[in-house]
Design a protein around this motif. Structure first.
Motif, PDB file in Angstrom:
ATOM      1  N   ARG A   1     -63.484   0.429   1.340  1.00  9.88           N
ATOM      2  CA  ARG A   1     -62.642   0.813  -0.192  1.00  9.88           C
ATOM      3  C   ARG A   1     -63.076   1.718  -0.815  1.00  9.88           C
ATOM      4  O   ARG A   1     -62.457   2.341  -1.646  1.00  9.88           O
ATOM      5  CB  ARG A   1     -62.977  -0.700  -0.843  1.00  9.88           C
ATOM      6  CG  ARG A   1     -62.617  -2.007  -0.239  1.00  9.88           C
ATOM      7  CD  ARG A   1     -61.170  -2.135  -0.130  1.00  9.88           C
ATOM      8  NE  ARG A   1     -60.293  -1.724  -1.117  1.00  9.88           N
ATOM      9  CZ  ARG A   1     -59.039  -1.915  -1.325  1.00  9.88           C
ATOM     10  NH1 ARG A   1     -58.196  -1.695  -0.233  1.00  9.88           N
ATOM     11  NH2 ARG A   1     -58.259  -1.575  -2.252  1.00  9.88           N
ATOM     12  N   TRP A   2     -64.406   1.901  -0.916  1.00  8.05           N
ATOM     13  CA  TRP A   2     -65.004   3.308  -1.387  1.00  8.05           C
ATOM     14  C   TRP A   2     -64.071   4.394  -1.025  1.00  8.05           C
ATOM     15  O   TRP A   2     -63.843   5.391  -1.721  1.00  8.05           O
ATOM     16  CB  TRP A   2     -66.686   3.396  -0.934  1.00  8.05           C
ATOM     17  CG  TRP A   2     -67.360   4.285  -2.035  1.00  8.05           C
ATOM     18  CD1 TRP A   2     -68.032   3.996  -3.067  1.00  8.05           C
ATOM     19  CD2 TRP A   2     -67.209   5.883  -1.609  1.00  8.05           C
ATOM     20  NE1 TRP A   2     -68.509   5.243  -3.515  1.00  8.05           N
ATOM     21  CE2 TRP A   2     -68.057   6.299  -2.812  1.00  8.05           C
ATOM     22  CE3 TRP A   2     -66.983   6.727  -0.679  1.00  8.05           C
ATOM     23  CZ2 TRP A   2     -68.536   7.573  -3.025  1.00  8.05           C
ATOM     24  CZ3 TRP A   2     -67.209   8.036  -0.815  1.00  8.05           C
ATOM     25  CH2 TRP A   2     -67.930   8.418  -1.931  1.00  8.05           C
TER      26      TRP A   2
ATOM     27  N   LYS B   1     -74.324  -9.092   6.091  1.00  8.46           N
ATOM     28  CA  LYS B   1     -74.526  -7.772   5.527  1.00  8.46           C
ATOM     29  C   LYS B   1     -73.533  -6.597   6.127  1.00  8.46           C
ATOM     30  O   LYS B   1     -73.078  -5.866   5.438  1.00  8.46           O
ATOM     31  CB  LYS B   1     -75.790  -7.280   5.536  1.00  8.46           C
ATOM     32  CG  LYS B   1     -76.091  -5.486   4.885  1.00  8.46           C
ATOM     33  CD  LYS B   1     -77.605  -5.266   5.190  1.00  8.46           C
ATOM     34  CE  LYS B   1     -77.728  -3.860   4.660  1.00  8.46           C
ATOM     35  NZ  LYS B   1     -79.139  -3.469   4.846  1.00  8.46           N
TER      36      LYS B   1
ATOM     37  N   LEU C   1     -66.463  -3.645   4.456  1.00  9.06           N
ATOM     38  CA  LEU C   1     -65.328  -3.765   3.305  1.00  9.06           C
ATOM     39  C   LEU C   1     -65.723  -2.967   2.348  1.00  9.06           C
ATOM     40  O   LEU C   1     -64.784  -2.043   1.920  1.00  9.06           O
ATOM     41  CB  LEU C   1     -65.222  -5.339   2.899  1.00  9.06           C
ATOM     42  CG  LEU C   1     -63.756  -5.402   1.992  1.00  9.06           C
ATOM     43  CD1 LEU C   1     -62.562  -4.613   2.365  1.00  9.06           C
ATOM     44  CD2 LEU C   1     -63.683  -6.903   1.664  1.00  9.06           C
ATOM     45  N   TYR C   2     -66.828  -2.898   1.910  1.00  6.71           N
ATOM     46  CA  TYR C   2     -67.162  -1.846   0.705  1.00  6.71           C
ATOM     47  C   TYR C   2     -66.902  -0.597   0.890  1.00  6.71           C
ATOM     48  O   TYR C   2     -66.369   0.278   0.268  1.00  6.71           O
ATOM     49  CB  TYR C   2     -68.519  -2.156   0.470  1.00  6.71           C
ATOM     50  CG  TYR C   2     -69.335  -0.925  -0.153  1.00  6.71           C
ATOM     51  CD1 TYR C   2     -69.295  -0.224  -1.014  1.00  6.71           C
ATOM     52  CD2 TYR C   2     -70.134  -0.545   1.034  1.00  6.71           C
ATOM     53  CE1 TYR C   2     -69.829   0.933  -1.314  1.00  6.71           C
ATOM     54  CE2 TYR C   2     -70.915   0.713   0.902  1.00  6.71           C
ATOM     55  CZ  TYR C   2     -70.782   1.610  -0.355  1.00  6.71           C
ATOM     56  OH  TYR C   2     -71.388   2.516  -0.468  1.00  6.71           O
ATOM     57  N   HIS C   3     -67.424  -0.052   2.395  1.00  9.65           N
ATOM     58  CA  HIS C   3     -67.465   1.192   2.644  1.00  9.65           C
ATOM     59  C   HIS C   3     -66.146   1.673   2.903  1.00  9.65           C
ATOM     60  O   HIS C   3     -65.428   2.913   2.486  1.00  9.65           O
ATOM     61  CB  HIS C   3     -68.132   1.260   4.245  1.00  9.65           C
ATOM     62  CG  HIS C   3     -68.333   2.879   4.460  1.00  9.65           C
ATOM     63  ND1 HIS C   3     -67.590   3.375   5.375  1.00  9.65           N
ATOM     64  CD2 HIS C   3     -69.248   3.624   4.197  1.00  9.65           C
ATOM     65  CE1 HIS C   3     -68.070   4.800   5.691  1.00  9.65           C
ATOM     66  NE2 HIS C   3     -69.018   4.999   4.589  1.00  9.65           N
TER      67      HIS C   3
ATOM     68  N   ARG D   1     -70.025  -7.573   4.829  1.00  8.84           N
ATOM     69  CA  ARG D   1     -69.807  -6.922   3.428  1.00  8.84           C
ATOM     70  C   ARG D   1     -69.637  -5.486   3.251  1.00  8.84           C
ATOM     71  O   ARG D   1     -68.898  -4.945   2.499  1.00  8.84           O
ATOM     72  CB  ARG D   1     -71.211  -7.352   2.604  1.00  8.84           C
ATOM     73  CG  ARG D   1     -71.409  -6.855   1.217  1.00  8.84           C
ATOM     74  CD  ARG D   1     -72.561  -7.316   0.633  1.00  8.84           C
ATOM     75  NE  ARG D   1     -73.821  -7.176   1.135  1.00  8.84           N
ATOM     76  CZ  ARG D   1     -74.552  -6.380   1.160  1.00  8.84           C
ATOM     77  NH1 ARG D   1     -74.242  -5.298   0.458  1.00  8.84           N
ATOM     78  NH2 ARG D   1     -75.712  -6.212   1.811  1.00  8.84           N
ATOM     79  N   LYS D   2     -70.680  -4.703   4.032  1.00  6.50           N
ATOM     80  CA  LYS D   2     -70.501  -3.162   3.931  1.00  6.50           C
ATOM     81  C   LYS D   2     -69.432  -2.661   4.606  1.00  6.50           C
ATOM     82  O   LYS D   2     -68.838  -1.703   4.006  1.00  6.50           O
ATOM     83  CB  LYS D   2     -71.774  -2.509   4.389  1.00  6.50           C
ATOM     84  CG  LYS D   2     -73.111  -2.960   3.587  1.00  6.50           C
ATOM     85  CD  LYS D   2     -74.331  -2.186   3.786  1.00  6.50           C
ATOM     86  CE  LYS D   2     -74.059  -0.949   2.925  1.00  6.50           C
ATOM     87  NZ  LYS D   2     -75.282   0.054   3.093  1.00  6.50           N
TER      88      LYS D   2
END
Length: 236
Positions: A218-219, A208, A214-216, A211-212
């Motif tokens: 990119r956001w 988790k 990279l997401y964070h 995953r977060k």
């Protein structure tokens, strides 16, 4: 007659109103008390204990009578404190050099090893036990780690592009080192964000976190692009 070294001391107080006496010539050496007078009374014994520790780790420190003088009392006038002063000692504004770091690097390493050796002797039951109104050992160790991160974090200038670049590099190296280690272990443990105000605390795993991460990023990349260009697709 034994030679005496005269140490310089600054009185400060922390967020809980406890008075702290910092010894300038011995970084990390402190005395404390509920009043300014009590902290000052504890300075000489604190220096002697610190000197004993330095001798134990092989530093060439002579055993000698201790004298000291008060250089400044920052926000610590009287017998009570009205909140933390966050004092800078007289020497805190001086340049931080490789020579300064070499000695303190050794002290930090040996002090940390003492802490880790002590942790190895503690069982899980004692780790979580706490006295009345006191932090458990586990809570104290989490506090030490969190403070270490924050003390270092605050050396960055958050309004400097150069420092922001260094900050991003520093945090990424820490994250990658941790996640790489967990991947090598095949880690699947469930942990919790115990520092969070959420109740119950948010559950986490290594997968988790990766995953977060990279997401964070990119956001926020998209958010910054929209701020700069009005459309995230324009600079993709």
């Amino acid at each position: 007659m034994d030679a005496m070294r005269d140490y310089s001391v600054t009185i400060d107080h922390d967020e809980e109103g406890v008075f702290l006496a910092w010894v300038h010539e011995l970084p990390g050496c402190y005395a404390y008390g509920k009043t300014c007078a009590e902290a000052l009374a504890n300075v000489a014994p604190a220096i002697e204990r610190f000197q004993t520790w330095l001798r134990q780790i092989g530093e060439g420190v002579d055993q000698e009578p201790v004298t000291f003088h008060l250089v400044e009392a920052a926000g610590a006038v009287g017998e009570t404190a009205e909140g933390p002063s966050g004092v800078l000692l007289t020497g805190d504004r001086e340049s931080w050099t490789p020579h300064d770091w070499a000695g303190l690097d050794r002290w930090l390493g040996l002090s940390r090893q003492e802490l880790l050796d002590l942790l190895d002797r503690i069982d899980d039951q004692d780790l979580e036990a706490a006295g009345a109104g006191a932090r458990s050992i586990a809570e104290q160790l989490r506090h030490v780690a969190t403070a270490e991160y924050l003390y270092t974090l605050w050396t960055f200038d958050f309004h400097s592009r150069e420092d922001l670049r260094e900050l991003l590099d520093w945090t990424r190296r820490m994250a990658l080192e941790r996640l790489r280690l967990l991947a090598e272990r095949g880690d699947r443990r469930l942990t919790n964000a115990e520092w969070s105000p959420d109740d119950p605390p948010e559950p986490w795993t290594a997968r988790k976190a990766a995953r977060k991460l990279l997401y964070h990023e990119r956001w926020h990349l998209d958010s910054i692009r929209r701020r700069l260009f009005g459309d995230s697709s324009r600079s993709m």
